[in-house]
Design a protein around this motif. Structure first.
Motif: not given
Ligand SMILES: [Zn+2]
Ligand SMILES: [Zn+2]
Length: 294
Positions: A104-105, A108, A112, A137
């Motif tokens: 998940q990081q 993300d 970004s 995402g």
């Protein structure tokens, strides 16, 4: 009428998954890009492990979109090798200390840094629907990954069953196919994502991918697809089998066989929440539409 594949839009053929000598692939970026260009691909993303490849490194005039592949071990019901492709990312992603912490990081941070996240080879990874659905995402998933098939791996190239479970749960991810080429002894220039976009530019391809205007193919083309009055209809290159998959089990008219079929239609059943199409040509090569929400 809902237009799913717009016949007025050009279709562009690309591969968003391959490796070079910058990680564990056997060809340098320039030679890998040259093979894809010679095979008629319109664009390519080099997705080396944990490393963003700058298009300039490949010295090619093929449209190259910066890419990376991130890898994680996820412990669910069993160990899963979750790999996430970052497409269109900037090179500063590699400076982020948290990028390898968990998927998940990673997703993300891909987003970004201007990229789109694709869930790679779910079947090869032994990923479960629970793992895929918990991530936020993701822009698409690989329904087919060529190097996950024999002779390079114990064959788990086809992830359609796992993704059908996600789709039945309401997690309707657009689908792509990728080569994941490493060896360049036949694992290259086989699978593709077909992107329906006005222009074959980095922005045009990424924008269409983000909107789900894509399908996966080993060769056959879906030229037109729409949903009207409860009927899903399509036009395609000549095929010998057309299959409509959904969340339901029984049902008539889901499998069509014949020589050189170029059109098909399917009347949606009341309990169906999604439908997707898989077509196969004379050579056994397939194309997979993205799922359509009903
Ligand atoms: Zn991988
Ligand atoms: Zn890979």
């Amino acid at each position: 009428m809902t237009l799913i594949i717009d016949p007025a839009l050009p279709q562009w053929k690309g591969n968003l998954h391959c490796h070079t000598t910058l990680s564990d692939g056997l060809l340098p970026p320039r030679e890998a890009a040259a093979l894809y260009q010679a095979a008629g691909y319109d664009f390519l993303a080099i997705t080396d492990h944990r490393r963003v490849t700058d298009p300039a490194e490949a010295e090619t005039d093929l449209l190259l979109i910066p890419g990376i592949e991130l890898d994680y071990r996820v412990m669910g019901r069993h160990m899963q090798a979750v790999h996430i492709l970052g497409i269109g990312v900037d090179g500063r992603l590699m400076d982020e200390p948290q990028v390898m912490a968990d998927p998940q990081q990673g997703i993300d941070l891909i987003r970004s840094h201007g990229g789109l996240a694709i869930f790679a080879h779910p079947a090869w990874s032994l990923s479960t629907p629970e793992t895929i659905e918990a991530l936020r995402g993701i822009s698409a998933a690989e329904i087919y990954n060529h190097v996950s098939d024999a002779p390079w791996n114990a064959p788990r190239g086809d992830s359609s069953l796992i993704l059908d479970e996600c789709f039945a749960d309401g997690c309707l991810l657009p689908v792509v196919a990728g080569d994941d080429a490493h060896h360049y002894n036949g694992d290259q220039c086989h699978s593709a994502v077909i992107v329906c976009a006005e222009a074959c530019t980095r922005e045009g391809i990424l924008s269409a991918l983000a909107q789900g205007h894509v399908y996966a193919s080993q060769g056959p083309r879906i030229t037109d697809m729409c949903l009207e009055d409860g009927v899903l209809s399509l036009s395609c290159s000549p095929c010998r089998q057309i299959v409509f998959y959904s969340n339901m089990f029984y049902g008539r008219g889901r499998v069509l066989t014949g020589a050189d079929m170029t059109r098909a239609a399917y009347r949606v059943q009341p309990a169906e929440t999604f439908v997707r199409v898989e077509i196969m040509d004379e050579q056994g090569l397939r194309a997979w539409s993205s799922p359509v929400r009903l």
